[in-house]
Write a protein that holds these residues in place. Sequence first.
Motif, PDB file in Angstrom:
ATOM      1  N   ASN A 151      -5.420   4.425   0.073  1.00 27.08           N
ATOM      2  CA  ASN A 151      -5.946   4.051   1.384  1.00 27.08           C
ATOM      3  C   ASN A 151      -7.266   3.314   1.184  1.00 27.08           C
ATOM      4  N   PRO A 152      -7.395   2.055   1.653  1.00 27.36           N
ATOM      5  CA  PRO A 152      -8.633   1.300   1.433  1.00 27.36           C
ATOM      6  C   PRO A 152      -9.865   1.970   2.016  1.00 27.36           C
ATOM      7  N   SER A 153      -9.677   2.837   3.012  1.00 33.05           N
ATOM      8  CA  SER A 153     -10.824   3.502   3.645  1.00 33.05           C
ATOM      9  C   SER A 153     -11.166   4.833   3.001  1.00 33.05           C
ATOM     10  N   PHE A 184      -1.822   0.640   4.947  1.00 34.22           N
ATOM     11  CA  PHE A 184      -2.827   0.366   3.915  1.00 34.22           C
ATOM     12  C   PHE A 184      -2.955  -1.136   3.691  1.00 34.22           C
ATOM     13  N   TYR A 185      -1.802  -1.802   3.584  1.00 35.46           N
ATOM     14  CA  TYR A 185      -1.836  -3.237   3.319  1.00 35.46           C
ATOM     15  C   TYR A 185      -2.455  -4.003   4.480  1.00 35.46           C
ATOM     16  N   GLU A 187      -4.724  -3.050   6.503  1.00 33.62           N
ATOM     17  CA  GLU A 187      -6.176  -2.881   6.467  1.00 33.62           C
ATOM     18  C   GLU A 187      -6.793  -3.738   5.366  1.00 33.62           C
ATOM     19  N   ALA A 188      -6.162  -3.760   4.200  1.00 32.11           N
ATOM     20  CA  ALA A 188      -6.686  -4.582   3.105  1.00 32.11           C
ATOM     21  C   ALA A 188      -6.608  -6.068   3.456  1.00 32.11           C
ATOM     22  N   ARG A 191      -9.264  -7.488   5.598  1.00 32.19           N
ATOM     23  CA  ARG A 191     -10.511  -7.750   4.861  1.00 32.19           C
ATOM     24  C   ARG A 191     -10.341  -8.905   3.870  1.00 32.19           C
ATOM     25  N   GLU A 193      -8.416  -8.837   1.322  1.00 35.04           N
ATOM     26  CA  GLU A 193      -8.389  -8.219   0.006  1.00 35.04           C
ATOM     27  C   GLU A 193      -6.953  -7.899  -0.397  1.00 35.04           C
ATOM     28  N   LEU A 195      -4.169  -5.401  -2.108  1.00 37.82           N
ATOM     29  CA  LEU A 195      -3.995  -3.952  -2.195  1.00 37.82           C
ATOM     30  C   LEU A 195      -3.423  -3.610  -3.566  1.00 37.82           C
ATOM     31  N   SER A 241      -6.479  -0.870 -12.311  1.00 34.51           N
ATOM     32  CA  SER A 241      -6.918  -0.475 -10.967  1.00 34.51           C
ATOM     33  C   SER A 241      -7.284   0.997 -10.958  1.00 34.51           C
ATOM     34  N   ARG A 256      -0.852  -6.102  -7.593  1.00 37.89           N
ATOM     35  CA  ARG A 256      -1.618  -6.194  -6.342  1.00 37.89           C
ATOM     36  C   ARG A 256      -0.735  -6.866  -5.298  1.00 37.89           C
TER      37      ARG A 256
END
Length: 490
Positions: A151-153, A184-185, A187-188, A191, A193, A195, A241, A256
Amino acid sequence: MNSRIPSPVNTGPFTDLRRWLAHLSETGRMAVIREGVPLEHTLAAIAKRLDGQRAAYFPKPGGHEVPVVSGFMSRRAWIAEAMGVPEAELLQRFRDAADQPLPWREVPTDEAPCQQVVHRDRDVRDVLPVPTHSEHDNGPYITAGLVIARNPSTGIQNVSINRIQVHSKERMAILMLPRHLWAFYNEAEARNEALDVAVVIGIDPLTLLASQAIAPIDSDELEIAGALHGAPLKVVKCLTSEVRVPADSEIVIEGRILPGVREAEGPFGEFPRYYSAREHREVIQVEAVTHRRNPIYHTIVPAEMEHLLLGSIPREATLLAHLQRSFPNVLDVHLAVGGVGRYHLYIKIRKTHEGQPKNVICAAFGAHYDLKQVIVVDDDVQVHDPLQVEWAVATRFQADRDLVVIAGAQGSVLDPSTTVGQDFTDGAPPAHLQGLSAKMGLDATRPVVYHEHVFTKVRVPGEEDIDLHAAIDSTRRIDFLAAATPGAAP
């Protein structure tokens, strides 16, 4: 086939893939296939023919040095055996593990078999024997890969199995349904970014099963695996990672999921036994492949028993727990194989009030959006026997009184019937209309109070206790023709 199967309570749990494969082999449930079987279609065809009877081990498939195994979890009784419990206790054991997860234990690289060999800048298709399964599949697919992401957070991991098309040296397209990995993806990507993910191939049967648990978003399924093992699962940090993977895995693909990148994926033969459409999906950029010395590659033949059971048993455990919170008189549940282990749910209850089955039906539909049909039966019906369930519908159900229909609900996006009658000139319907489904519930229970024996199930006293082996005289033969001849001595 040798049908000798040791008592499950004396052999499990099996916390190591190779020990489980050896056990299947020793008990006549592993077929070793001739060397060199083609990876395109033939391997899957052989595994499918053996489905539910024996697992299949393929040495040097397509001339590849890495062997492939399939079907080692293709019977419900085998899964209970791997867990070390009788089949009747399968769901309760899984529920206990989901309710009491064990945090994993991290080990260094030199203690992790999955990192004994490292490949960088290699073509995935050269390193791994990825099969092409069904007739119209658009190339080779990884079908038994545990996709692990953080989870990116929060940094808490999630584990799922996603279909992954390997379509170039270092790029793979992945299908993500609207669940935790997808969240999750998103959210990434918001940003801008990538994942980080790891795709784990070749894992013990209990961790494989745990990956399919229906758990809250910040619950790491590797901790459920530890609870099934009875000890914390050993994990190791990926080389590229922060993702942690089971240290005893056979193979790990590190990569990724790229932001803002989509590439064509599909068609692919999915669990409903139909093809999903060719669409543009998210893309995994491969960074490294690590594996044991002499690894074993696992593939799942789509829509066959290994695929269906791995999805249905964790769902059954979750659905049973959900229903029993409001209805303690719910006794058992079963996701029918005829409903592809996802869409048709049978529920056994000890009915105490009229109308109660309809409440149970509504609660079940609220528990998981994949459910399309729910049948509620009484406690004298075996929900794991579709003939008994059909008998209950035939003798205890009236459509004008006992049918529940809910229109326009969310269903499975992989159910092709949800798009029938929709006309979308650009191909697939927009995301907000995908999986729009009707739900049907059937109350196939008898009345709480009924006249005399009208709804009493017919039985012969003592039938359950009869020892047929002792009752049959296997040494005696009757000459039926002689007995039927006129004038013959009795």
